[in-house]
Enzyme design. Sequence first.
Site, short mmCIF file in Angstrom:
data_model
loop_
_atom_site.label_atom_id
_atom_site.label_comp_id
_atom_site.label_asym_id
_atom_site.label_seq_id
_atom_site.Cartn_x
_atom_site.Cartn_y
_atom_site.Cartn_z
N CYS A 17 -0.41 7.79 10.58
CA CYS A 17 -0.05 8.73 9.69
C CYS A 17 -0.16 10.15 10.42
O CYS A 17 -0.38 10.24 11.31
CB CYS A 17 -1.63 8.76 8.74
SG CYS A 17 -2.76 9.02 9.69
N HIS A 46 -9.31 5.59 15.94
CA HIS A 46 -10.09 4.19 16.43
C HIS A 46 -9.10 3.22 16.82
O HIS A 46 -8.55 2.05 16.08
CB HIS A 46 -10.89 3.61 15.03
CG HIS A 46 -12.11 4.48 14.88
ND1 HIS A 46 -12.41 4.70 13.36
CD2 HIS A 46 -12.91 4.96 15.58
CE1 HIS A 46 -13.60 5.25 13.76
NE2 HIS A 46 -13.94 5.67 14.66
N HIS A 80 -11.95 11.98 12.70
CA HIS A 80 -12.87 11.65 11.59
C HIS A 80 -13.55 12.70 11.17
O HIS A 80 -14.14 12.70 10.22
CB HIS A 80 -13.80 10.50 12.13
CG HIS A 80 -13.02 9.51 12.72
ND1 HIS A 80 -12.73 9.57 14.19
CD2 HIS A 80 -12.12 8.48 12.44
CE1 HIS A 80 -11.98 8.68 14.62
NE2 HIS A 80 -11.59 7.92 13.66
N CYS A 102 -8.76 15.71 10.57
CA CYS A 102 -7.65 15.56 10.09
C CYS A 102 -7.81 16.42 8.60
O CYS A 102 -8.86 16.64 8.20
CB CYS A 102 -7.55 14.30 9.32
SG CYS A 102 -6.11 14.06 8.16
N HIS A 130 -20.44 5.43 9.47
CA HIS A 130 -18.97 5.66 9.54
C HIS A 130 -18.94 7.25 10.07
O HIS A 130 -19.48 8.19 9.37
CB HIS A 130 -18.03 5.52 8.70
CG HIS A 130 -16.68 5.44 9.05
ND1 HIS A 130 -16.04 6.72 9.12
CD2 HIS A 130 -15.60 4.62 9.69
CE1 HIS A 130 -14.75 6.73 9.53
NE2 HIS A 130 -14.48 5.41 10.05
N GLU A 132 -16.83 9.60 9.82
CA GLU A 132 -16.31 10.45 8.77
C GLU A 132 -17.39 10.90 7.65
O GLU A 132 -17.46 11.96 7.32
CB GLU A 132 -15.22 9.95 8.02
CG GLU A 132 -14.68 10.87 6.79
CD GLU A 132 -13.48 10.39 6.05
OE1 GLU A 132 -12.52 9.61 6.81
OE2 GLU A 132 -13.38 10.62 4.82
N SER A 229 -12.04 0.41 12.64
CA SER A 229 -11.14 1.17 11.92
C SER A 229 -11.36 0.97 10.47
O SER A 229 -11.02 -0.12 9.88
CB SER A 229 -9.86 0.98 12.30
OG SER A 229 -8.67 1.47 11.56
N SER A 230 -11.81 1.83 9.71
CA SER A 230 -12.13 1.64 8.26
C SER A 230 -10.86 1.39 7.63
O SER A 230 -10.66 0.36 6.79
CB SER A 230 -12.93 2.88 7.80
OG SER A 230 -12.80 2.82 6.46
N SER A 274 -4.27 4.17 12.47
CA SER A 274 -4.55 4.62 14.11
C SER A 274 -3.94 3.57 15.03
O SER A 274 -4.11 3.58 16.13
CB SER A 274 -6.18 4.53 14.22
OG SER A 274 -6.74 3.34 13.64
C1 2E4 Z 1 -9.76 10.16 10.34
C2 2E4 Z 1 -9.67 9.90 9.03
O1 2E4 Z 1 -11.64 6.20 9.32
P1 2E4 Z 1 -10.83 5.00 10.15
O2 2E4 Z 1 -12.27 4.20 10.72
O3 2E4 Z 1 -10.15 4.44 9.20
O4 2E4 Z 1 -10.23 6.00 11.26
P2 2E4 Z 1 -9.17 5.29 12.29
O5 2E4 Z 1 -9.10 6.20 13.39
O6 2E4 Z 1 -8.82 4.02 12.16
O7 2E4 Z 1 -7.72 5.81 11.54
C3 2E4 Z 1 -7.33 7.27 11.53
C4 2E4 Z 1 -8.34 8.24 10.61
C5 2E4 Z 1 -9.02 9.30 11.11
C6 2E4 Z 1 -8.37 7.91 9.28
N1 2E4 Z 1 -9.01 8.72 8.53
FE1 SF4 Z 2 -5.52 9.96 5.94
FE2 SF4 Z 2 -7.25 9.67 7.88
FE3 SF4 Z 2 -4.42 9.60 8.37
FE4 SF4 Z 2 -5.92 11.97 7.71
S1 SF4 Z 2 -6.19 10.72 9.43
S2 SF4 Z 2 -3.70 11.13 6.81
S3 SF4 Z 2 -7.42 11.21 6.18
S4 SF4 Z 2 -5.65 8.20 7.30
#
Ligand code: 2E4
Ligand code: SF4
Length: 315
Positions: A17, A46, A80, A102, A130, A132, A229-230, A274
Amino acid sequence: MSKPDLKIYLAAPRGFCAGVDRAIQIVELALEKYGPPVYVRHEIVHNRFVVEGLKAKGAVFVEELDEIPDTEQPVIFSAHGVPKKVPEAAESRNMFYLDATCPLVSKVHKEAQIHHKRGYDIVLIGHKGHPEVVGTMGQLPDGAVTLIETIEDARALQPKNPDNLAWITQTTLSVDDTSDIIGELKQRFPNITGPHKDDICYATTNRQDAVKAISPKVDAVIVVGAPNSSNSKRLREVAEREGCSKAFLLQRASDIDWTRFDGVEALGITAGASAPEVLVEEMIEAFQSRYSVTVEAVTTAEETIAFNLPRELRA
Ligand code: 2E4
Ligand code: SF4
């Protein structure tokens, strides 16, 4: 012997993303501009493959700032987000830091601060522990934010001021579960205030929609992503909930347990925000070595969003 046929449905959007793209660029550009080492607090995103790649270029990953020696080299905060005390500690040590949080996570931090300033007690929907969630709760003093994880938590919530509540969410939640939780909160606390829909970001929403579109067509789904990874974990759950009983979260092709794919004729593949596209390609190639594969993309949205880099790294 000829290979069995396998149809692969590739979900789109999938993978990186805008927030992940920006965070990784921040580390890469910092390494170019300032030279190694560049310190990164927590996995920048992650994904082990991403982290190992950056380590090889001179990034040093730590969990807390106190693991970093006194240095003039940059320190980067992961995508995060971080509790307020982290930049404060960096400033008190005169560290040069770059924030890769982000912008859509920072937006939730700001919402929390505004609600707090207006005197609301805040309910955060998210997953305990988590990073975040730790970062968002850490924008405000202890006790200002109450974390709930499930609809049962929403039913059991006993706030001190039921008429003075605001809610916010983690960005990577299940859209459907979250909507149920918000419904419960609104029913119990009609005066509760919050965002128009939720704080789940566009990328999370789009990836869940795309996996929903492929899940009914397939016998199995692979989500390329990490176990911490959430957003990736939510994609696996969505696939399962859409009726795909074989839904796997896998980091690499070497993690495939081939016995699980016996009799599978149609396979869905997606990737968490990610997970780099090369790992999706690696997964497809692994199936191509055993099956006669045809690939069809299933696109449910186009994404054009991109975020600015921190001032220090702009060309
Ligand atoms: C920040 C916010 O939050 P998640 O565990 O899904 O983080 P990941 O690093 O897998 O994905 C990127 C991200 C970072 C998503 N949301
Ligand atoms: Fe969405 Fe997280 Fe990607 Fe930002 S880093 S765009 S909040 S999934």
